[in-house]
Design an enzyme around this catalytic site. Structure first.
Site, mmCIF file in Angstrom:
data_model
loop_
_atom_site.group_PDB
_atom_site.id
_atom_site.type_symbol
_atom_site.label_atom_id
_atom_site.label_comp_id
_atom_site.label_asym_id
_atom_site.label_seq_id
_atom_site.Cartn_x
_atom_site.Cartn_y
_atom_site.Cartn_z
ATOM 1 N N HIS B 303 0.808 -1.219 0.000
ATOM 2 C CA HIS B 303 0.000 0.000 0.000
ATOM 3 C C HIS B 303 0.842 1.270 0.000
ATOM 4 C CE1 HIS B 303 -3.484 -2.567 0.985
ATOM 5 N NE2 HIS B 303 -4.196 -1.566 0.510
ATOM 6 N N GLY B 304 2.020 1.214 0.571
ATOM 7 C CA GLY B 304 2.832 2.425 0.584
ATOM 8 C C GLY B 304 4.193 2.174 1.171
#
Lengths: 398, 446
Positions: B303-304
């Site tokens: 996700h990041g």
């Protein structure tokens, strides 16, 4: 494509048909409601003009009915109501002139009364203003003065950082609302009670000032998100009075039914992508004239457009601080140092490059809650006392 | 350009899509893959002109390495894809705020499709190796290129491709529904959260902090669900089967179940290619915990690249372990307390996604749980200002969380009146889209 007799392709047919129909309606419109809008053919279908018109208050059903001669309302009348009518402006200016004709003692008040010629000329609709013919600024400062433009700190005429835009010298009226007449009020410090008869008008930034500036029990606030000076008197705004009563009303109603000793105006950020600086200036000028008509004795404060952060200014093609400065320079020239002042809060919240400090804003355009007290402090220390008559003062330094 | 390319832009809906669909439909069936590949590459090139070569190179490498039953080739393909993804994420992390390198849009999604393709070929889930064109089509098809879903090859091609009126009508209905969810709901909810953000999180009241948490949770859900429906609808119009990516996650009875219903294709990816190969729950308590740990850390990294996402993943891991080993032991399966976890704790965990910096997470949490101070310059009535304009949107968002509400429309989707109602709401969404600046999909950043 295989055909399935049981399924009716309702949406497959209706969607393109309805898109086509809307486009035809816009193309065939004779009422002119969609004329002023332009669309990018690559990214915006033709019927988008109708969407823009709906945003601006046009009823497409009424417009369509009107094309067939069916009247569902006074289209022209409504449009006239939406736009500020010339006739109405004339009547109001005559009323204002008549009610103040006998007051000869306070020259500053007499100077505020726009002549019929000046005001009707100035209340004209904004036309194409692409001709940047410069006009000479003449503040009527005596020859021995060392300060042609006085600092806002002292006289609220114009901040020396923000003189008129290059190549454009401000209008210098010799009479009327904006004309300096040699009499000035100085700005000083007041207490919160100064704001008891103050109206603060503006966009979403004023919403923040209302809630977090600490003046909510003193002043009246009228604001609307995305408000522009072009639609200042057409939009319904939210307002909050010192008693905490909130509601919605048009600015015309607010100005008409209440009397204010001070009117502040913080507006301009939403207009950066609309029109040029000249058009903005003229609209701002007309707005002040209108406010003056309703509030003939109020001190008007032009609150300079607050800057945005460096990150926003450097990455956005519209919201740049250089354009904000240009717009501020233009509107600062409207100040007369007597009853119209220009205030610039930006040095309190910007860095040395004129960028709003990034730690003071989350979205790069609005102050967070915490620094709003700085704003109200600034207002408290840059106020003109209406009870002190304007005096023939000259600034001696810059 | 984004107006033309993002699904919620009018340029895409009324320019790119009609042109592409006409070309696609008039092309003989055997050449439609070519149209899809060319159209999708042009689409991606317009959005990411600097990185379209990366996409093309990845397609070629994966297509060349694809070999049914070959472990070494599958492993090489997977390693190459993982290395590319890891390298890109590392570069993005290193450049950080300077922003000199940004993660190419869609990279995480299309590389995961390529990984699943290699694994499925090796494990025999893909019965027959497809030709180059069909392989490339699977990798680059524009409805799934930017934000997934991360469909399996067999899920898309297993039943064959058949364009029917019924499928096209259903597909258009899904597309319009997704557009409405994105433009009318998600973007409006985003506006509310933007207003809350503007205040500065240290200055929001506790009620407003909770409203913000729920608002952002719904914004994220409707943004991504809306996109997924649009993507699914587009593919159905092109003859592919429906791909479900969300199954009413907020109706889940536990956080574990929530993430089985949320971003289903990603969940299945990690389940089938990480959790189960690691042993899953078959290796006792320690093995289960380790498998879950690896899955959730990878989920966070996917996700990041910031520490906030790892915190988010760790938090969810703890909650899932808590549910699995403590709550179930004490209260049994399906305990009501797990349902409370979904309603109370999931919104809190989404705050991590909303915050740009880890310090903001702490600040926001301090307002959600104000045990450490009253905040700075808080206006206690701030939460009331949300409702005059935002109340309807928040209520609509809460209503649509109830499965029976969308279930009603699904059940009656063939009713002409329902379709006409949908069309009217769709045009309202078009009007809103025309008058607002384009709000990119939230998952575009992953």
């Amino acid at each position: 494509m295989k055909k399935n007799n049981k399924v009716k392709p309702v949406l497959l047919c209706l969607l393109p048909l309805s898109a086509l129909l809307l486009s035809v309606v816009v193309l065939a419109d004779t009422g002119g409601a969609y004329e002023g809008y332009t669309t990018d053919p690559l990214t915006q279908p033709y019927f988008t003009k109708m969407m823009f018109a709906i945003r601006d208050g046009v009823n497409p059903v009424e417009e369509l009915a009107g094309n067939f001669g069916i009247s569902m309302g006074d289209r022209e009348g409504e449009r006239a109501e939406v736009l500020f009518a010339k006739e109405d402006a004339l009547v109001r200016s005559e009323e204002a002139a008549a009610s103040n004709a006998g007051d000869e003692e306070d020259k500053s008040e007499a100077g505020e009364q726009a002549t019929e010629t000046d005001e009707t000329a100035e209340a004209e609709e904004i036309t194409d203003l692409t001709d940047p013919t410069p006009q000479v600024l003449d503040l009527n400062i005596p020859a021995d003065s060392t300060c042609p433009v006085c600092p806002a700190k002292d006289y609220g005429l114009a901040n020396p950082l923000y003189t008129a835009p290059e190549g454009w010298e401000a209008v210098a009226d010799t009479s009327g609302t904006f004309a300096p007449n040699g009499y000035y009020r100085s700005l000083g410090t007041v207490d919160e009670s100064y704001f008891a008869d103050a109206l603060y008008i503006g966009d979403s930034r004023v919403d923040g000032l209302c809630d977090y500036g600490g003046l909510e029990n003193e002043a009246t606030f009228a604001f609307k998100n995305s408000l522009t000076v072009y639609r200042l008197f057409e939009e319904r705004m939210k307002y909050r009075n010192p008693q905490g009563i909130r509601g919605e009303a048009s600015l015309v109603d607010i100005l008409h039914f209440a009397s204010f000793g001070k009117v502040y105006l913080q507006i301009g950020i939403n207009e950066l992508g609309v029109g040029n600086t000249r058009q903005f200036y003229e609209a701002y000028r007309n707005a002040i004239l209108t406010i003056r008509r309703y509030q003939p004795t109020a001190i008007i404060y032009i609150d300079g457009i607050m800057h945005v952060t460096g990150a926003r200014s450097s990455s956005d093609s519209v919201f740049t601080n250089s354009l904000v400065v240009e717009r501020n320079r233009a509107i600062s020239t409207l100040a007369n140092g007597r009853d119209i002042f220009y205030l610039d809060f930006n040095p309190q919240v910007c860095d040395e490059n004129g960028n709003l400090l990034s730690e003071l804003s989350i979205d790069h355009a609005h102050l967070k809650a915490s620094p709003h007290k700085r704003w109200s402090e600034f207002l408290l220390t840059h106020a003109a006392d209406p009870n002190t008559p304007a005096a023939a003062l000259y600034c001696t330094d810059r | 350009m984004q107006e033309l390319l993002l699904f919620s832009g009018l340029g895409f809906v009324f320019r790119f899509l009609p042109v592409f669909m006409i070309l696609y439909l008039v092309t003989p069936a055997k050449h439609r893959s070519l149209v899809m590949v060319c159209g999708s590459l042009l689409y991606y090139a317009a959005l990411e002109p600097h990185f379209v070569c990366v996409l093309m190179a990845a397609v070629i490498v994966n297509a060349l390495l694809a070999q049914p039953g070959s472990k070494s080739r599958a492993l090489l393909g997977i390693v190459c894809n993982v290395a590319l993804l890891a390298g890109a994420k590392y570069l993005a992390f290193r450049t950080g705020d300077e922003g000199s390198f940004h993660l190419p849009v869609g990279l995480s999604f299309y590389l995961f499709k390529m990984i699943s393709f290699q694994a499925d070929l090796y494990q025999g889930r893909i019965r027959q190796k497809p030709g180059f064109l069909q392989t490339a089509e699977y990798f680059v098809m524009f409805p799934q290129l930017l934000q997934g879903p991360i469909s399996r090859y067999e899920d898309l091609y297993g039943e064959g491709r058949a364009i029917t009126v019924e499928k096209a009508e259903d597909g258009l209905m899904l597309f319009m529904s997704g557009f409405i969810l994105k433009v009318l709901l998600a973007d409006s909810l985003a506006g509310i959260f933007a207003q809350i953000s503007r205040i500065g999180y240290e200055s929001i009241s506790t009620p407003l902090a909770w409203i913000g948490a729920y608002d952002y949770s719904m914004q994220l859900y409707y943004d991504f669900w809306g996109y997924s429906l649009m993507a699914a609808g587009l593919l159905m119009m092109m003859g592919f089967p429906f791909v479900r990516n969300f199954d009413h996650p907020y109706a889940a009875g536990s956080i574990t179940e929530f993430y089985r219903r949320w971003h289903i294709t990603l969940g299945h990816f990690f389940r089938d290619y990480v959790y189960i190969p690691l042993g899953g729950s078959r290796n006792g308590l320690a093995g289960t915990v380790l498998s879950l740990f690896v899955v959730w850390m990878l989920t966070g990294l996917w996700h990041g690249q910031g520490i906030g996402y790892l915190i988010w993943a760790a938090l969810l891991l703890c909650l899932i372990l808590w549910e699995k080993f403590v709550v179930t032991a004490l209260f049994g399966r399906g305990a009501w307390i797990c349902r409370l976890h979904v309603w109370l704790l999931i919104p809190v965990t989404w705050i991590v996604f909303a915050m740009e910096k880890p310090s903001m997470i702490i600040t926001y949490m301090a307002r959600l749980f104000p045990f450490f101070g009253p905040g700075i310059n808080v206006y206690e009535g701030d939460w009331q200002k949300v409702f005059p304009e935002g109340g309807f949107v928040l209520a609509a968002g809460l209503l649509l969380l109830i499965p029976q509400v969308s279930g009603f429309f699904t059940k009656h989707r063939k009713n002409v009146l329902v379709k006409i109602l949908l069309l009217c709401i769709f045009w309202a969404a078009v009007c809103k889209s025309a008058n607002s600046s384009l709000n990119p999909f939230l998952y575009l950043q992953f």
